[in-house]
Design a protein around this motif. Structure first.
Motif, short mmCIF file in Angstrom:
data_model
loop_
_atom_site.label_atom_id
_atom_site.label_comp_id
_atom_site.label_asym_id
_atom_site.label_seq_id
_atom_site.Cartn_x
_atom_site.Cartn_y
_atom_site.Cartn_z
N ASN A 185 0.83 -1.21 0.00
CA ASN A 185 0.00 0.00 0.00
C ASN A 185 0.87 1.26 0.00
O ASN A 185 0.68 2.15 -0.83
CB ASN A 185 -0.89 -0.04 1.25
N LYS A 186 1.82 1.29 0.93
CA LYS A 186 2.61 2.52 1.11
C LYS A 186 3.71 2.68 0.08
O LYS A 186 4.03 3.79 -0.33
CB LYS A 186 3.25 2.52 2.50
N ASN A 187 4.33 1.59 -0.33
CA ASN A 187 5.51 1.72 -1.18
C ASN A 187 5.30 1.40 -2.65
O ASN A 187 6.11 1.79 -3.48
CB ASN A 187 6.64 0.82 -0.65
N ILE A 188 4.27 0.66 -2.96
CA ILE A 188 4.09 0.31 -4.37
C ILE A 188 2.90 1.05 -4.97
O ILE A 188 2.98 1.61 -6.05
CB ILE A 188 3.94 -1.22 -4.55
N LEU A 189 1.81 1.09 -4.23
CA LEU A 189 0.60 1.67 -4.82
C LEU A 189 0.52 3.19 -4.66
O LEU A 189 -0.19 3.85 -5.41
CB LEU A 189 -0.66 1.04 -4.18
N ALA A 190 1.27 3.71 -3.68
CA ALA A 190 1.12 5.12 -3.31
C ALA A 190 1.11 6.08 -4.50
O ALA A 190 0.20 6.88 -4.63
CB ALA A 190 2.19 5.51 -2.31
N GLN A 191 2.11 5.97 -5.37
CA GLN A 191 2.16 6.93 -6.48
C GLN A 191 1.95 6.26 -7.82
O GLN A 191 2.52 6.67 -8.82
CB GLN A 191 3.50 7.66 -6.52
N ARG A 192 1.16 5.26 -7.84
CA ARG A 192 1.04 4.53 -9.10
C ARG A 192 -0.28 4.83 -9.81
O ARG A 192 -1.35 4.73 -9.20
CB ARG A 192 1.12 3.04 -8.81
N ASP A 193 -0.19 5.17 -11.09
CA ASP A 193 -1.39 5.36 -11.89
C ASP A 193 -1.58 4.09 -12.72
O ASP A 193 -0.83 3.84 -13.68
CB ASP A 193 -1.22 6.58 -12.80
N LEU A 194 -2.57 3.29 -12.33
CA LEU A 194 -2.75 2.00 -13.00
C LEU A 194 -3.10 2.13 -14.48
O LEU A 194 -2.83 1.22 -15.27
CB LEU A 194 -3.84 1.20 -12.30
N LYS A 195 -3.71 3.25 -14.83
CA LYS A 195 -4.09 3.43 -16.25
C LYS A 195 -2.83 3.49 -17.13
O LYS A 195 -2.80 3.01 -18.24
CB LYS A 195 -4.90 4.71 -16.44
N GLN A 196 -1.78 4.10 -16.57
CA GLN A 196 -0.54 4.20 -17.33
C GLN A 196 0.36 2.98 -17.13
O GLN A 196 1.09 2.59 -18.02
CB GLN A 196 0.22 5.46 -16.91
N LYS A 197 0.29 2.43 -15.94
CA LYS A 197 1.17 1.31 -15.61
C LYS A 197 0.36 0.19 -14.96
O LYS A 197 0.26 0.14 -13.73
CB LYS A 197 2.23 1.79 -14.62
N PRO A 198 -0.27 -0.68 -15.75
CA PRO A 198 -1.05 -1.77 -15.13
C PRO A 198 -0.17 -2.66 -14.25
O PRO A 198 1.03 -2.78 -14.50
CB PRO A 198 -1.58 -2.56 -16.33
N LEU A 199 -0.78 -3.25 -13.27
CA LEU A 199 -0.02 -4.10 -12.34
C LEU A 199 -0.24 -5.58 -12.67
O LEU A 199 -1.37 -6.01 -12.93
CB LEU A 199 -0.54 -3.89 -10.93
N LYS A 200 0.85 -6.32 -12.63
CA LYS A 200 0.77 -7.77 -12.86
C LYS A 200 1.40 -8.48 -11.66
O LYS A 200 2.57 -8.23 -11.35
CB LYS A 200 1.54 -8.10 -14.14
N VAL A 201 0.62 -9.31 -11.01
CA VAL A 201 1.08 -9.94 -9.77
C VAL A 201 0.86 -11.46 -9.84
O VAL A 201 -0.10 -11.92 -10.46
CB VAL A 201 0.29 -9.35 -8.56
N TRP A 202 1.74 -12.19 -9.16
CA TRP A 202 1.58 -13.65 -9.10
C TRP A 202 1.57 -14.09 -7.64
O TRP A 202 2.50 -13.79 -6.90
CB TRP A 202 2.74 -14.32 -9.86
#
Ligand SMILES: C[S@@+](CC[C@H](N)C(=O)[O-])C[C@H]1O[C@@H](n2cnc3c(N)ncnc32)[C@H](O)[C@@H]1O
Length: 282
Positions: free
Chosen positions: A99-116
Motif C-alpha cells: 500500500n505505502k511503497n508500491i501503490l502510493a504513487q502509481r497510476d494503474l491506467k498508465q502502468k497496469p499491475l501484474k502480480v503472481w
C-alpha cells in the motif's frame, strides 16, 4: 492371541521403508521435504485414503500411486500431504508495504499491475490483495490489474476458483470488506457462506501449477508472493525457485516470502528490503 483390531492396527503402521518411499516420491514430484517428524502426519493423512481404497498397507498404496499412469492418485496424495493454512490479509505487514511503497504513487491506467500469488492455497491471499487494490483504485478495470494465482493442489485450486468461504474464514476480514466484496449465501445444509463478487473475481486467474515444473507464463511481474510455500522445500530447490522468480520480475519488482522464512546467500541477485521482502535491482 491378537484381536482383529490389533492386527489391523499393525498392518497400518508406517514402516521406515514405507516412510522413505513416500517422502522420496513427494520430494521428487512436489519438492516438499517431509522430515522424520512428519511421520505421524503422513500416517494420519493417508490412512483414510488407504482404507477407502480397500488396501492393506502403505507399501501397497505407494505401488498403486506409482503404477497409476494417469497420475490421478499422485495428485490426490499431494493434496493430502500439502499444508494449506492461510487466511485473509495474513502477515498484514506485507499488505501495508504494498500500500505505502508500491501503490502510493502509481497510476494503474498508465502502468497496469501484474502480480503472481505462487502457492495461493484456497485463494485468501490473491483476493486480499485484489481488495486492497480495489480500495485504492475504485474504478479499476480488468486490464489495469491482473492477478495470477496458482497452487499444486487440485482441491485448493478448485476452492480458490469458487471463492466461497465459511463464516469462520471471514473472521480475519474487516466487516466493511465483507459487505463490499462478498455476497452472503446459504447452502442447502443451511450453512452461511460468503462468495467473492464477480467485480473482484474478474482480476484473479486461478490455475494449477507445480512450482518445481516448467512455468508456461512469461511475466514480467511487478511482484510475486510466494509466502509460506518454500518453507517446506529442500534448500537447493528453494534457491533455484528464487532464481527463477528473479528472472520473471520486472526490474524494481518485489518478491514476498513468509515472515518466518529467509533467503539463503545463493538466492541470486535480489536485494533485501525488509523482513521477507526482496527487490530486483533496476
Ligand atoms: C501454507 S500454504 C500458503 C498459502 C499462502 N501463500 C499463505 O501464505 O497464506 C502453502 C501452499 O503451497 C502449496 N504448494 C506446496 N508445494 C507446492 C508446489 N510444488 N507447487 C505449487 N504449490 C505448492 C500448497 O498446496 C499450499 O496450498
Amino acid at each position: 492371541m491378537k484381536s482383529l483390531l490389533e492386527l489391523a492396527g499393525k498392518t497400518f503402521e508406517l514402516s521406515e521403508l514405507e516412510f522413505n518411499s513416500i517422502s522420496e516420491l513427494i520430494l521428487e514430484k512436489a519438492g516438499i521435504n517431509l522430515t522424520q517428524n512428519k511421520k505421524p502426519l503422513i500416517q494420519a493423512r493417508l490412512i483414510r485414503r488407504i482404507k477407502k481404497l480397500g488396501m492393506k498397507s502403505y507399501r501397497q498404496y505407494v505401488k498403486y500411486v506409482n503404477d497409476d499412469r494417469t497420475q490421478n492418485e499422485l495428485r490426490i496424495m499431494i493434496d493430502l500431504l500439502t499444508t494449506n493454512k492461510t487466511s485473509f490479509f495474513r502477515e498484514e505487514e506485507h499488505f501495508d508495504f504494498i500500500n505505502k511503497n508500491i501503490l502510493a504513487q502509481r497510476d494503474l491506467k498508465q502502468k497496469p499491475l501484474k502480480v503472481w500469488s505462487a502457492g495461493c492455497s484456497s485463494g485468501e491471499e490473491p483476493y486480499s490483495l485484489t481488495m486492497l487494490l480495489k480500495e485504492k483504485y475504485r474504478y479499476m478495470a480488468k486490464e489495469d490489474f491482473q492477478m495470477l494465482a496458482t497452487d499444486i493442489s487440485v482441491e485448493m485450486v478448485h476452492r480458490a476458483r469458487l471463492g466461497v468461504y465459511a463464516e469462520e474464514t471471514m473472521e480475519s476480514l474487516p466487516a466493511t470488506y465483507m459487505h463490499k466484496y462478498f455476497t452472503k449465501v446459504v447452502t442447502p445444509e443451511s450453512r452461511t457462506k460468503y462468495r467473492v463478487k464477480d467485480d473482484l473475481k474478474q482480476h484473479v486467474r486461478v490455475a494449477r501449477l507445480n512450482l518445481i515444473s516448467e512455468w508456461p507464463m512469461k511475466g514480467p511481474f511487478d511482484f510475486i508472493l510466494c509466502k509460506n510455500v518454500m518453507i517446506y522445500f529442500r534448500h537447493d530447490l528453494r534457491d533455484n525457485l528464487v532464481h527463477r522468480y528473479g528472472k520473471l520480475l520486472k526490474p524494481g519488482g518485489f518478491l514476498f516470502i513468509g515472515l518466518s522464512e529467509s533467503l539463503s546467500r545463493n538466492s541470486g541477485e535480489l536485494n533485501y528490503v525488509q523482513p521477507a521482502i526482496y527487490c530486483k535491482p533496476q
